[in-house]
Design an enzyme around this catalytic site. Structure first.
Site, PDB file in Angstrom:
ATOM      1  N   MET A  30       0.841  -1.200   0.000  1.00  0.00           N
ATOM      2  CA  MET A  30       0.000   0.000   0.000  1.00  0.00           C
ATOM      3  C   MET A  30       0.880   1.255   0.000  1.00  0.00           C
ATOM      4  O   MET A  30       0.432   2.340   0.400  1.00  0.00           O
ATOM      5  CB  MET A  30      -0.941  -0.020   1.211  1.00  0.00           C
ATOM      6  N   GLY A  36      11.292  -2.902   5.153  1.00  0.00           N
ATOM      7  CA  GLY A  36      10.563  -4.179   5.203  1.00  0.00           C
ATOM      8  C   GLY A  36      10.045  -4.550   3.825  1.00  0.00           C
ATOM      9  O   GLY A  36      10.169  -5.699   3.375  1.00  0.00           O
ATOM     10  N   HIS A  37       9.460  -3.572   3.117  1.00  0.00           N
ATOM     11  CA  HIS A  37       8.982  -3.841   1.753  1.00  0.00           C
ATOM     12  C   HIS A  37      10.155  -4.176   0.826  1.00  0.00           C
ATOM     13  O   HIS A  37      10.055  -5.040  -0.035  1.00  0.00           O
ATOM     14  CB  HIS A  37       8.279  -2.605   1.169  1.00  0.00           C
ATOM     15  N   ASP A 152       2.659  -9.133   9.210  1.00  0.00           N
ATOM     16  CA  ASP A 152       1.209  -9.359   9.127  1.00  0.00           C
ATOM     17  C   ASP A 152       0.972 -10.863   9.065  1.00  0.00           C
ATOM     18  O   ASP A 152       0.539 -11.403   8.048  1.00  0.00           O
ATOM     19  CB  ASP A 152       0.654  -8.646   7.886  1.00  0.00           C
ATOM     20  N   VAL A 178      11.323  -7.072   9.220  1.00  0.00           N
ATOM     21  CA  VAL A 178      12.535  -6.256   9.361  1.00  0.00           C
ATOM     22  C   VAL A 178      12.295  -5.284  10.519  1.00  0.00           C
ATOM     23  O   VAL A 178      11.206  -4.700  10.626  1.00  0.00           O
ATOM     24  CB  VAL A 178      12.834  -5.483   8.053  1.00  0.00           C
TER      25      VAL A 178
HETATM   26  O1  PAF Z   1      -0.071  -5.641   3.689  1.00  0.00           O
HETATM   27  C1  PAF Z   1      -0.529  -4.752   2.951  1.00  0.00           C
HETATM   28  O2  PAF Z   1       0.115  -3.713   2.726  1.00  0.00           O
HETATM   29  C2  PAF Z   1      -1.901  -4.935   2.348  1.00  0.00           C
HETATM   30  O3  PAF Z   1      -2.771  -5.551   3.238  1.00  0.00           O
HETATM   31  C3  PAF Z   1      -1.893  -5.648   0.981  1.00  0.00           C
HETATM   32  C4  PAF Z   1      -1.399  -7.084   1.109  1.00  0.00           C
HETATM   33  C5  PAF Z   1      -1.013  -4.876   0.026  1.00  0.00           C
HETATM   34  C6  PAF Z   1      -3.309  -5.693   0.404  1.00  0.00           C
HETATM   35  O4  PAF Z   1      -3.827  -4.406   0.209  1.00  0.00           O
END
Ligand code: PAF
Length: 289
Positions: A30, A36-37, A152, A178
């Site tokens: 998002m 982390g991403h 998550d 992370v």
């Molecule tokens: O973890 C997230 O950022 C969101 O829940 C995702 C997996 C991109 C779905 O909108």
């Protein structure tokens, strides 16, 4: 790196890669990207020939309109980080691309009891929204692998169920959380913490670590109370602290922990909602992924 907004353009590029036999990795986000991403992108870059990242603040997974409005956005920063990490394509769809017939006409998935515990209980409808958007992306991109962060944890379990129930041909690759040097899990929401709350927020990870010792000598109901107390004493407001079975995510209610558990927590730090978790095996915490 291609920067794409239209689903039709995305599909053209994907089809070209598929015809050339490329393995495609996908990282849904998002935006407001952090390290982390980037760990997810890097893993995909290492394991796949092409990496696609989506940036879409999905309205159907927000049960609190204020949270949706205040969700951080930083398109230029995101593009810059993705380019440096070796991402091949970033997809910034508008809402029409994701919900062509309107938000209410998308599929609903039966997530069973997963939808009623922990995040499911405190954020009604959240996982229905996550399942809808992830399913839509999988339909558009048809990746070989999807990379998701273990911060998550429950979301990873939900997406795993979605993939299994629908018989989709995509590998789910969970990636380790992370953390900042003081243990705070990286989150797009961290930039909204006041400086005081930023100092206090590491109590969340500290409590998870303490929990891995407490479960050796205390039953789960006492561990839960000790954890909630410790977090409250630091001035955060915990929503839940649960010890759950890692596969079903059903919280354990009483007795001593005998095998593997995942400790999951959500707490508000001055209005900013943070979540974290730790997988613990008989008192030893370990990092999967
Ligand atoms: O973890 C997230 O950022 C969101 O829940 C995702 C997996 C991109 C779905 O909108």
């Amino acid at each position: 790196m291609d920067v794409i907004e239209k689903g039709s353009e995305l599909c053209e590029i994907i089809q070209k890669w598929k015809r050339a036999g490329k393995r495609i990795g996908f990282v849904p986000t998002m935006g407001a990207l952090h390290r982390g991403h980037i760990a997810l992108i890097e893993k995909s870059v290492k394991q796949c020939d092409r990496t696609v990242c989506s940036v879409f603040v999905n309205p159907t997974q927000f049960n609190d309109p204020n949270d949706l409005e205040n969700y951080p956005r930083d398109i230029d920063g995101d593009v810059d980080m993705l380019r440096k990490a070796g991402c091949d394509l970033v997809f910034f769809p508008g809402e029409r691309e994701i919900y062509p017939n309107g938000r209410e006409y998308t599929l609903n998935f039966d997530l069973g009891r997963l939808d009623g515990v922990m995040e499911g209980e405190f954020r009604p409808g959240h996982f229905r929204g996550v399942a809808q958007v992830v399913h839509r992306f999988l339909e558009l991109i048809e990746p070989d692998a999807i990379y998701m962060g273990l911060k998550d944890f429950q979301q990873v379990v939900v997406v795993n169920k979605l993939i299994k129930d629908l018989g989709l041909k995509v590998d789910l690759v969970p990636v380790e959380t992370v953390r900042e040097a003081d243990g705070l899990a990286m989150s797009s929401r961290n930039i909204r913490l006041s400086s005081e709350m930023r100092k206090r927020a590491p109590v969340i990870f500290q409590t998870l670590m303490d929990c891995s010792k407490w479960i050796k000598t205390h039953p789960v109901e006492e561990v839960r109370e000790m954890a909630l107390k410790q977090i409250r004493e630091r001035g955060l407001e915990p929503e839940y602290f649960e010890l759950a079975a890692p596969e079903s995510l059903l919280p354990l209610n009483s007795g001593m922990v005998r095998d593997k558990v995942v400790a999951c927590v959500a707490a508000k730090a001055g209005g900013v909602r943070l979540i974290d978790n730790l997988v613990i095996k008989q008192g030893v915490c370990y990092f999967a992924g």
